[in-house]
Design an enzyme around this catalytic site. Structure first.
Site, short mmCIF file in Angstrom:
data_model
loop_
_atom_site.label_atom_id
_atom_site.label_comp_id
_atom_site.label_asym_id
_atom_site.label_seq_id
_atom_site.Cartn_x
_atom_site.Cartn_y
_atom_site.Cartn_z
N GLN A 1 -5.55 -1.50 -6.72
CA GLN A 1 -6.17 -0.63 -5.72
C GLN A 1 -6.86 0.53 -6.43
O GLN A 1 -6.32 1.07 -7.39
CB GLN A 1 -5.07 -0.07 -4.81
CG GLN A 1 -5.54 0.98 -3.86
CD GLN A 1 -4.46 1.41 -2.88
OE1 GLN A 1 -3.98 2.53 -2.97
NE2 GLN A 1 -4.09 0.56 -1.95
N SER B 1 -7.18 5.39 -0.20
CA SER B 1 -7.49 4.17 -0.95
C SER B 1 -8.88 3.68 -0.59
O SER B 1 -9.29 3.73 0.58
CB SER B 1 -6.42 3.11 -0.70
OG SER B 1 -5.99 3.15 0.64
N ASP C 1 0.83 -1.21 0.00
CA ASP C 1 0.00 0.00 0.00
C ASP C 1 0.86 1.26 0.00
O ASP C 1 0.35 2.37 -0.06
CB ASP C 1 -0.93 -0.01 1.23
CG ASP C 1 -2.01 1.05 1.15
OD1 ASP C 1 -2.47 1.34 0.03
OD2 ASP C 1 -2.40 1.60 2.19
C1 LIG Z 1 -13.30 7.07 1.09
C2 LIG Z 1 -14.14 7.78 2.15
C3 LIG Z 1 -13.52 9.12 2.49
C4 LIG Z 1 -15.53 8.00 1.56
O1 LIG Z 1 -16.37 8.56 2.54
P1 LIG Z 1 -17.39 9.69 2.16
O2 LIG Z 1 -18.12 9.29 0.94
O3 LIG Z 1 -18.21 9.97 3.36
O4 LIG Z 1 -16.40 10.92 1.93
P2 LIG Z 1 -16.32 12.05 0.77
O5 LIG Z 1 -17.66 12.62 0.52
O6 LIG Z 1 -15.59 11.50 -0.39
O7 LIG Z 1 -15.39 13.11 1.51
C5 LIG Z 1 -14.03 12.91 1.72
C6 LIG Z 1 -13.33 14.28 1.71
O8 LIG Z 1 -13.49 14.87 0.42
C7 LIG Z 1 -14.19 16.11 0.54
N1 LIG Z 1 -15.09 16.23 -0.61
C8 LIG Z 1 -16.21 15.54 -0.83
N2 LIG Z 1 -16.75 15.87 -2.00
C9 LIG Z 1 -15.96 16.82 -2.55
C10 LIG Z 1 -15.97 17.56 -3.76
N3 LIG Z 1 -16.89 17.42 -4.66
N4 LIG Z 1 -14.95 18.41 -3.98
C11 LIG Z 1 -13.98 18.58 -3.10
N5 LIG Z 1 -13.91 17.88 -1.94
C12 LIG Z 1 -14.89 17.04 -1.66
C13 LIG Z 1 -14.93 16.02 1.86
O9 LIG Z 1 -15.16 17.30 2.41
C14 LIG Z 1 -13.92 15.26 2.70
O10 LIG Z 1 -12.85 16.08 3.11
P3 LIG Z 1 -12.51 16.33 4.65
O11 LIG Z 1 -12.24 14.96 5.22
O12 LIG Z 1 -11.30 17.22 4.63
O13 LIG Z 1 -13.76 16.98 5.19
C15 LIG Z 1 -14.31 6.90 3.42
O14 LIG Z 1 -14.95 5.69 3.07
C16 LIG Z 1 -12.99 6.59 4.04
O15 LIG Z 1 -12.40 7.45 4.71
N6 LIG Z 1 -12.54 5.35 3.86
C17 LIG Z 1 -11.24 4.93 4.40
C18 LIG Z 1 -10.14 5.29 3.44
C19 LIG Z 1 -8.79 4.94 4.03
O16 LIG Z 1 -8.53 5.28 5.20
N7 LIG Z 1 -7.91 4.22 3.27
C20 LIG Z 1 -6.67 3.75 3.80
C21 LIG Z 1 -5.72 4.89 4.03
S1 LIG Z 1 -5.16 5.58 2.53
C22 LIG Z 1 -3.69 4.80 2.26
O17 LIG Z 1 -3.19 4.14 3.09
C23 LIG Z 1 -3.03 4.95 0.93
C24 LIG Z 1 -1.64 5.38 1.11
C25 LIG Z 1 -1.38 6.57 0.18
O18 LIG Z 1 -2.10 7.61 0.34
O19 LIG Z 1 -0.48 6.42 -0.65
#
Ligand SMILES: CC(C)(COP(=O)(O)OP(=O)(O)OC[C@H]1O[C@@H](n2cnc3c(N)ncnc32)[C@H](O)[C@@H]1OP(=O)(O)O)[C@@H](O)C(=O)NCCC(=O)NCCSC(=O)CCC(=O)O
Length: 319
Positions: free
Chosen positions: A304, A254, A233
């Site tokens: 992914q 992710s 990851d």
């Molecule tokens: C994927 C999500 C976020 C989906 O949940 P939701 O549908 O409720 O969220 P969302 O509406 O997509 O919102 C997420 C963020 O995007 C913003 N947001 C939403 N719609 C938007 C738009 N149209 N334009 C701009 N920003 C927007 C929200 O305010 C929020 O930011 P704010 O939060 O600022 O308010 C959730 O299921 C989740 O958190 N899952 C776990 C993901 C995870 O932890 N993966 C492992 C770690 S990632 C990893 O390890 C990868 C390693 C790497 O990164 O390389």
């Protein structure tokens, strides 16, 4: 496509004493060493938490696979897993892993694992295990030809080089020093540092050598799969951003992660991680990875999808 035997690799270049920053205790005896609370119920703690302040996905997958593996017999090998990240992991509390013994078959055994925080699932994972079975069908793509890890700098050395640049802004310097101080339990050597750090626009593809820090030893194959799940990851989703140096990530996470284990390998020995992204759209991107043993055997593949919301990089940015 070349033919390949996935024979056991007995070569061992690792010895605990070789590593100045031996984080073996972190990855193997801590992060992936779950505490059993009850039958099929475990608790995991964290070590490295990314700058996003949400739990590292690889840690949750690795721990889920450890929990699943605890209820299958020693003669079964992990061969695949499929996960959804349904909520952000909270770094302030441990994660509970609840295992459901979905099926014990003759050749294949399936486990379902729920990772729970604050009473709600943060990850759902299915993992499948198989008895070793011989097959006349054996092929794999050839491994890309790249410089050997001994001929490439570590990320720490690359960061030191950037730090010595005279025109670096104070905030960039602070960011780099923070990166240096972070003890990621994975050692990484990018094949092309400029591309790895997105200083040049390029194809959505990158390659780097990676291995767990510290000596793990032959151990059992399930443990190496759990470590590889952790490693897989790392930096995978960032591949989606490579064609877009004019944008920086505002929110990335992710959404899911699937992984297939093809052959035996040592996760504490250098493996080439080949990452590419065939598609991006709708604020999402698909990334695929292949982990190669350095002798050319394909060890594991993964896929992914992630959500990626970006903003333009300011014109005067030095990094
Ligand atoms: C994927 C999500 C976020 C989906 O949940 P939701 O549908 O409720 O969220 P969302 O509406 O997509 O919102 C997420 C963020 O995007 C913003 N947001 C939403 N719609 C938007 C738009 N149209 N334009 C701009 N920003 C927007 C929200 O305010 C929020 O930011 P704010 O939060 O600022 O308010 C959730 O299921 C989740 O958190 N899952 C776990 C993901 C995870 O932890 N993966 C492992 C770690 S990632 C990893 O390890 C990868 C390693 C790497 O990164 O390389």
């Amino acid at each position: 496509i070349e033919s390949h035997n996935s024979a056991e690799d007995d070569s061992s270049e690792s010895s605990g004493a070789q590593y100045p920053q031996d984080l073996r205790s972190v990855l193997v005896t801590s992060v992936l060493n779950l505490e059993q609370l009850d039958i099929d119920l475990y608790r995991g703690t964290h070590h490295w938490v990314p700058r996003t302040r949400r739990l590292f996905g690889g840690q949750i997958i690795g721990q889920a696979l450890v929990a699943a593996a605890k209820s299958v017999s020693d003669d079964l090998y992990a061969h695949s897993l499929h996960c959804y990240f349904v909520r952000a992991g909270d770094p302030k509390v441990p994660v509970l892993y609840q295992v459901d013994r979905t099926r014990d078959g003759r050749s294949f055994t399936v486990r379902s694992v729920k990772a729970i925080q604050h009473g709600q699932p943060i990850l759902i994972c299915q993992a499948s295990f198989q008895l070793l079975q011989p097959s006349p069908l054996q092929h794999q793509f050839p491994m890309p030809v790249v410089p050997q890890p001994e001929d490439l700098p570590t990320v720490e050395e690359i960061i030191q080089r950037y730090l010595s640049k005279p025109d670096l802004t104070e905030s960039a310097k602070q960011g780099l020093n923070k990166l240096l101080a972070t003890e990621v339990p994975i050692e990484v050597k990018p094949v092309s540092p400029a591309q790895f750090y997105r200083h040049v626009s390029g194809q959505p593809r990158r390659l780097f050598w990676a291995r767990a820090r510290g000596h793990i030893g032959e151990g059992n194959m399930k443990l190496h799969c759990c470590v590889a799940a952790y490693v897989s990851d790392f930096a995978l989703l960032g591949t989606v951003l490579l064609p877009y140096p004019k944008y920086k990530a505002r929110f990335t996470a992710s959404l899911d992660h699937a992984m297939w284990f093809h052959s035996t390998f040592r996760s504490d020995e250098w493996m080439l991680y080949e990452c590419d992204s065939p598609w991006a759209g709708s604020s999402r991107g698909l990334a695929q990875g292949r982990l190669w043993r350095r002798d050319g055997v394909l060890a594991a593949s993964c896929s992914q999808e992630g959500v990626l919301r970006v903003k333009p990089v300011p014109e005067n940015s030095k990094l």
